[in-house]
Design a protein around this motif. Structure first.
Motif, mmCIF file in Angstrom:
data_model
loop_
_atom_site.group_PDB
_atom_site.id
_atom_site.type_symbol
_atom_site.label_atom_id
_atom_site.label_comp_id
_atom_site.label_asym_id
_atom_site.label_seq_id
_atom_site.Cartn_x
_atom_site.Cartn_y
_atom_site.Cartn_z
ATOM 1 N N HIS A 1 0.915 -1.273 -0.035
ATOM 2 C CA HIS A 1 -0.030 0.020 0.009
ATOM 3 C C HIS A 1 0.887 1.186 -0.007
ATOM 4 O O HIS A 1 1.878 1.370 0.279
ATOM 5 C CB HIS A 1 -0.936 0.059 1.155
ATOM 6 N N SER A 2 0.204 2.391 -0.453
ATOM 7 C CA SER A 2 1.041 3.861 -0.575
ATOM 8 C C SER A 2 0.510 4.712 0.556
ATOM 9 O O SER A 2 0.977 5.873 0.472
ATOM 10 C CB SER A 2 0.946 4.172 -1.925
ATOM 11 N N ASP A 3 -0.415 4.184 1.354
ATOM 12 C CA ASP A 3 -0.775 5.383 2.358
ATOM 13 C C ASP A 3 -1.185 4.479 3.422
ATOM 14 O O ASP A 3 -1.066 3.250 3.734
ATOM 15 C CB ASP A 3 -1.963 5.848 1.884
ATOM 16 N N ILE A 4 -1.698 5.124 4.777
ATOM 17 C CA ILE A 4 -1.904 4.675 6.002
ATOM 18 C C ILE A 4 -2.800 3.487 5.980
ATOM 19 O O ILE A 4 -3.779 3.595 5.256
ATOM 20 C CB ILE A 4 -2.562 5.778 6.818
ATOM 21 N N ILE A 5 -2.158 2.471 6.485
ATOM 22 C CA ILE A 5 -3.257 1.164 6.748
ATOM 23 C C ILE A 5 -4.419 1.478 7.357
ATOM 24 O O ILE A 5 -4.203 1.894 8.614
ATOM 25 C CB ILE A 5 -2.587 -0.028 7.207
ATOM 26 N N ILE B 1 -6.605 -9.868 4.520
ATOM 27 C CA ILE B 1 -7.133 -8.674 3.460
ATOM 28 C C ILE B 1 -6.761 -7.692 4.325
ATOM 29 O O ILE B 1 -6.745 -7.177 5.644
ATOM 30 C CB ILE B 1 -8.567 -8.728 3.524
ATOM 31 N N THR B 2 -6.172 -6.234 3.628
ATOM 32 C CA THR B 2 -5.678 -4.987 4.017
ATOM 33 C C THR B 2 -6.259 -3.936 3.236
ATOM 34 O O THR B 2 -6.898 -3.864 2.008
ATOM 35 C CB THR B 2 -4.411 -5.065 3.949
ATOM 36 N N MET C 1 -8.389 -2.331 -1.260
ATOM 37 C CA MET C 1 -8.180 -3.503 -0.470
ATOM 38 C C MET C 1 -7.098 -4.588 -1.030
ATOM 39 O O MET C 1 -7.647 -4.693 -2.412
ATOM 40 C CB MET C 1 -9.441 -4.065 0.126
ATOM 41 N N ARG C 2 -6.590 -5.264 -0.499
ATOM 42 C CA ARG C 2 -5.978 -6.349 -1.193
ATOM 43 C C ARG C 2 -5.844 -7.392 -0.207
ATOM 44 O O ARG C 2 -5.804 -7.429 0.934
ATOM 45 C CB ARG C 2 -4.003 -5.957 -1.238
ATOM 46 N N MET C 3 -5.843 -8.691 -1.017
ATOM 47 C CA MET C 3 -6.123 -10.094 -0.478
ATOM 48 C C MET C 3 -4.746 -10.709 -0.582
ATOM 49 O O MET C 3 -4.532 -11.191 -1.716
ATOM 50 C CB MET C 3 -7.372 -10.684 -0.925
ATOM 51 N N GLU D 1 -3.277 -11.983 -4.066
ATOM 52 C CA GLU D 1 -4.226 -12.656 -5.045
ATOM 53 C C GLU D 1 -4.925 -11.770 -5.866
ATOM 54 O O GLU D 1 -5.321 -12.067 -6.890
ATOM 55 C CB GLU D 1 -4.985 -13.605 -4.202
ATOM 56 N N ASN D 2 -5.488 -10.770 -5.283
ATOM 57 C CA ASN D 2 -6.652 -9.749 -5.375
ATOM 58 C C ASN D 2 -6.437 -8.650 -5.119
ATOM 59 O O ASN D 2 -6.173 -8.472 -3.967
ATOM 60 C CB ASN D 2 -7.983 -10.322 -5.619
ATOM 61 N N THR D 3 -6.907 -7.538 -5.972
ATOM 62 C CA THR D 3 -6.952 -6.076 -5.479
ATOM 63 C C THR D 3 -8.424 -5.546 -5.488
ATOM 64 O O THR D 3 -8.916 -5.724 -6.851
ATOM 65 C CB THR D 3 -5.936 -5.431 -6.008
ATOM 66 N N PHE D 4 -9.036 -5.350 -4.693
ATOM 67 C CA PHE D 4 -10.300 -4.629 -4.779
ATOM 68 C C PHE D 4 -10.144 -3.370 -5.315
ATOM 69 O O PHE D 4 -10.023 -2.362 -4.367
ATOM 70 C CB PHE D 4 -11.146 -4.831 -3.468
#
Length: 272
Positions: A47-51, A62-63, A70-72, A107-110
């Motif tokens: 990610h490029s910003d605050i989690i 999932i993040t 959101m990334r899985m 696996e995936n990015t939402f």
């Protein structure tokens, strides 16, 4: 003790079955720890910003972050050499599986929110997210489809819920992304079960929704500042806010909450 982040912790989750702890930070990184040894197994820089949120779900982590994504991450690929090809499209626009140098495969990015993802929950094959773009989005994890997008401003204005003069969500005083410490936002907190959804928003209002109709059927007023956290069961909802109070709502009795003034408790020397 888990140490290694370069900024404050903004999100955390624990998977007792796998013995893993996940933490997200102001430093834009997610770290996965061994709960027994405290060893940092992986540092995820996807990610490029605050989690804003992290959650273990089945074999995935999932993040979500202020970068609007959101990334899985597939935890079963911890020790694999090559990423496993993904056949699911879990978003409006396909983003191929990739590695970020951590050894984990995304696996995936939402992709769908137009601004920061401020909160989400994954449960029973469903993912629901809230964002600074003033929408709640429902994703079907079994099919990979975006099932619906709820415009919170529009849906609230169109609902038959009780309205209180002067509590306009569109003019809520706090920035839609929340604080610099990663708290709150236009949609500061959410939780769902089956078709029932609860959201806490920047106007300090707790709203209960029916996901089948995308309508807010109940609004509960009590906080004077944005809601940043909530938890509910069949009978009660507990909300926390930047106004320094936690409020416990009895869904069977009526709209009035029981206040827990955290600032007052701190001043009196009360501790947890």
């Amino acid at each position: 003790m888990f140490t290694g982040h370069y900024g404050g912790i903004t999100a955390i989750d624990y998977d007792s079955d796998q013995g893993l702890v996940a933490s997200g930070s102001l430093d834009t990184q997610v770290r996965v720890w061994d709960s027994g040894s405290g060893e940092c197994k992986y540092t995820i820089s996807g990610h490029s910003d605050i989690i804003r949120d992290v959650q273990f779900y089945d074999r995935f982590l999932i993040t979500g972050a202020n970068d609007g994504r959101m990334r899985m991450w597939d935890l079963s690929l911890f020790d694999s050499v090559q990423p496993r090809p993904s056949t699911k499209i879990m978003r409006e626009e396909y983003v191929a599986p990739s590695r970020d140098g951590s050894g984990l495969c995304c696996e995936n990015t939402f992709v769908g929110h137009k601004d920061a993802v401020t909160c989400f929950q994954a449960s029973y094959g469903k993912l629901i997210s809230g964002g600074a773009d003033k929408t709640v989005r429902e994703w079907d994890l079994s099919t990979g489809q975006l099932r619906q997008t709820i415009d919170v401003n529009w849906a609230t204005k169109d609902s038959h819920s009780t309205r209180v003069a002067g509590r306009n969500l569109a003019s809520a005083p706090v920035a839609k992304r929340g604080t610099d410490e990663g708290d709150g936002g236009f949609i500061g907190a959410l939780q769902f079960y089956d078709f029932a959804l609860a959201t806490g928003t920047a106007d300090g209002v707790l709203r209960l929704w029916d996901l089948r109709t995308a309508q807010a059927h109940r609004q509960m007023f009590g906080h004077s500042q944005p809601i940043t956290s909530l938890q509910f069961d069949e009978q009660t909802v507990l909300t926390g806010s930047l106004d320094g109070t936690a409020q416990l709502w009895d869904l069977a009795v009526g709209p009035g909450p029981a206040d827990i003034n955290l600032w007052a408790a701190s001043d009196q020397g009360a501790g947890c």
